[in-house]
Write a protein that holds these residues in place. Structure first.
Motif, PDB file in Angstrom:
ATOM      1  N   VAL A 105       6.121 -11.835 -10.152  1.00  0.00           N
ATOM      2  CA  VAL A 105       4.599 -11.591 -10.752  1.00  0.00           C
ATOM      3  C   VAL A 105       3.810 -12.569 -10.441  1.00  0.00           C
ATOM      4  O   VAL A 105       2.605 -12.494 -10.061  1.00  0.00           O
ATOM      5  N   VAL A 106       4.117 -13.832 -10.836  1.00  0.00           N
ATOM      6  CA  VAL A 106       3.290 -15.031 -10.864  1.00  0.00           C
ATOM      7  C   VAL A 106       3.156 -15.547  -9.241  1.00  0.00           C
ATOM      8  O   VAL A 106       4.350 -15.744  -8.777  1.00  0.00           O
ATOM      9  N   GLY A 107       2.008 -15.699  -8.803  1.00  0.00           N
ATOM     10  CA  GLY A 107       2.026 -16.344  -7.546  1.00  0.00           C
ATOM     11  C   GLY A 107       1.054 -17.629  -7.731  1.00  0.00           C
ATOM     12  O   GLY A 107       0.924 -18.530  -8.580  1.00  0.00           O
ATOM     13  N   ALA A 108       0.363 -17.782  -6.520  1.00  0.00           N
ATOM     14  CA  ALA A 108      -0.677 -18.935  -6.239  1.00  0.00           C
ATOM     15  C   ALA A 108      -1.776 -19.127  -7.262  1.00  0.00           C
ATOM     16  O   ALA A 108      -2.082 -20.244  -7.461  1.00  0.00           O
ATOM     17  N   ALA A 233      11.577 -10.802   3.801  1.00  0.00           N
ATOM     18  CA  ALA A 233      11.967 -10.642   2.309  1.00  0.00           C
ATOM     19  C   ALA A 233      11.120  -9.631   1.711  1.00  0.00           C
ATOM     20  O   ALA A 233       9.960  -9.371   2.050  1.00  0.00           O
ATOM     21  N   ALA A 234      11.487  -9.019   0.678  1.00  0.00           N
ATOM     22  CA  ALA A 234      11.152  -8.016  -0.134  1.00  0.00           C
ATOM     23  C   ALA A 234      10.041  -8.812  -1.318  1.00  0.00           C
ATOM     24  O   ALA A 234      10.618  -9.418  -2.113  1.00  0.00           O
ATOM     25  N   LEU A 235       8.897  -8.791  -0.871  1.00  0.00           N
ATOM     26  CA  LEU A 235       7.953  -9.553  -1.941  1.00  0.00           C
ATOM     27  C   LEU A 235       6.949  -8.852  -2.038  1.00  0.00           C
ATOM     28  O   LEU A 235       6.169  -7.989  -1.175  1.00  0.00           O
ATOM     29  N   SER A 236       6.022  -9.105  -3.207  1.00  0.00           N
ATOM     30  CA  SER A 236       4.942  -8.365  -3.357  1.00  0.00           C
ATOM     31  C   SER A 236       3.746  -9.251  -2.478  1.00  0.00           C
ATOM     32  O   SER A 236       3.801 -10.372  -2.353  1.00  0.00           O
ATOM     33  N   PRO A 237       2.800  -8.393  -1.655  1.00  0.00           N
ATOM     34  CA  PRO A 237       1.758  -9.225  -0.875  1.00  0.00           C
ATOM     35  C   PRO A 237       1.020 -10.126  -1.621  1.00  0.00           C
ATOM     36  O   PRO A 237       0.543 -11.150  -1.187  1.00  0.00           O
ATOM     37  N   ARG A 238       0.943  -9.785  -2.970  1.00  0.00           N
ATOM     38  CA  ARG A 238      -0.328 -10.583  -3.824  1.00  0.00           C
ATOM     39  C   ARG A 238       0.651 -12.145  -3.926  1.00  0.00           C
ATOM     40  O   ARG A 238      -0.072 -13.097  -4.143  1.00  0.00           O
ATOM     41  N   VAL A 239       1.913 -12.235  -4.107  1.00  0.00           N
ATOM     42  CA  VAL A 239       2.680 -13.531  -4.337  1.00  0.00           C
ATOM     43  C   VAL A 239       3.247 -14.158  -3.175  1.00  0.00           C
ATOM     44  O   VAL A 239       3.677 -15.117  -3.107  1.00  0.00           O
ATOM     45  N   ALA A 240       3.129 -13.566  -2.092  1.00  0.00           N
ATOM     46  CA  ALA A 240       3.834 -13.869  -0.692  1.00  0.00           C
ATOM     47  C   ALA A 240       2.742 -14.966  -0.224  1.00  0.00           C
ATOM     48  O   ALA A 240       1.741 -15.395  -0.711  1.00  0.00           O
ATOM     49  N   PRO A 241       3.611 -16.010   0.531  1.00  0.00           N
ATOM     50  CA  PRO A 241       2.740 -17.157   1.091  1.00  0.00           C
ATOM     51  C   PRO A 241       1.700 -16.774   2.125  1.00  0.00           C
ATOM     52  O   PRO A 241       1.741 -15.880   2.841  1.00  0.00           O
ATOM     53  N   PRO A 242       0.589 -17.799   2.095  1.00  0.00           N
ATOM     54  CA  PRO A 242      -0.185 -17.718   3.134  1.00  0.00           C
ATOM     55  C   PRO A 242       0.198 -17.199   4.493  1.00  0.00           C
ATOM     56  O   PRO A 242       1.103 -18.314   4.696  1.00  0.00           O
ATOM     57  N   GLY A 243      -0.440 -16.818   5.358  1.00  0.00           N
ATOM     58  CA  GLY A 243       0.182 -16.827   6.826  1.00  0.00           C
ATOM     59  C   GLY A 243       1.097 -15.755   6.827  1.00  0.00           C
ATOM     60  O   GLY A 243       1.658 -15.628   8.087  1.00  0.00           O
TER      61      GLY A 243
END
Length: 289
Positions: A105-108, A233-243
């Protein structure tokens, strides 16, 4: 300008302005203040009247600072901080709030979220833990956490306040290459992770061969492997790394289900409840909800 300096500014109106400017939403600011959108809008309108300046440009889908609003935001923050310092000059006893957040849930935006709580409740000591949803729910159920922000998964408790719906994608770097006929290279967390289970179940049901090429100890490490082009990887686009981007469609991968982001909480102290309202509103704002 003489007329402006002779006016007393209402602190709740200044607070409403700062929250709306930072969250870019009257709705999210109203939630954080436990108020209504119309009440927040009225406070800011009266503040603008007192200053003789338009502070916010309003459109049906966008709230942004005007030129005068951008100039006023810094002093407005300083005014609120000075007010908090004045109230704390008599040695107000600090309260503690322990929050657990799922690393899915938590990202940058975590520094932004913590900044909102720090400004709203400067006398609150925060204790923040990042872990898997099931681990956090165990800690919450045992009383070790005052609040937990987790992904709702089947087979676990269905209560709590739904904050938003989180989408997931097959995230990869733009230069990730998958050779036809080879198993899909995956970056996964431990098998106990429910998103791990969600991802491999979707692939298995679609008959897509895969291989685990990276095992991470949290979303930061999974994100690093994805950004390095090692795997999908299965990730939320909201917390995925830039790029990185969702490569599911181009790779012919099955869609992933959404999951509700849920707040479980039990704090009884007013400051802790206010802090959680602010935190939840700021989180929704970062997701565009």
């Amino acid at each position: 300008m003489i007329g402006v300096t002779m006016k007393m500014l209402a602190l709740d109106a200044v607070h409403a302005f700062v929250l709306t400017a930072e969250l870019k939403s009257f709705t999210r600011a109203a939630e954080a203040m436990d108020s209504t959108q119309s009440a927040v809008s009225l406070k800011i309108k009266r503040l603008e009247d007192a200053l003789g300046r338009r502070l916010l440009d309003r459109t049906p889908r966008l709230v942004r600072l005007s030129h005068d609003g951008a100039a006023f935001l810094g002093p407005a923050r300083e005014l609120l901080a000075a007010h908090a310092d004045a109230l704390g000059s008599f040695g107000v006893q600090r309260q503690r709030l322990s929050i657990g957040m799922s690393h899915h849930v938590v990202g940058a935006e975590l520094p932004h979220l913590l900044r909102q709580i720090g400004r709203a409740e400067p006398d609150l000591t925060l204790e923040v833990s990042i872990a898997g949803s099931w681990e956090l729910l165990d800690l919450f159920d045992s009383g070790a956490l005052d609040a937990a922000i987790v992904l709702r998964h089947e087979g676990r408790r269905t209560d709590g306040e739904v904050l938003m719906e989180e989408t997931f994608g097959w995230m990869a770097s733009s230069d990730f290459q998958h050779r036809s006929g080879e198993p899909l290279r995956l970056a996964l967390q431990a098998e106990s992770c429910r998103v791990h289970e969600m991802a491999v179940t979707a692939l298995n049901e679609a008959g897509i061969a895969w291989q685990e090429v990276f095992v991470g100890g949290g979303i930061a490490t999974i994100g690093a492997a994805v950004a390095a082009g090692l795997a999908v990887a299965a990730l939320s686009p909201r917390v995925a790394p830039p790029g990185t981007m969702d490569m599911g469609e181009s790779l012919g991968l099955p869609p992933l289900p959404t999951r509700s982001v849920v707040l479980q909480s039990r704090p009884s102290e007013p400051a802790a409840r206010r802090a959680l309202r602010t935190f939840a509103s700021a989180l929704r704002a970062t997701a565009g909800h």
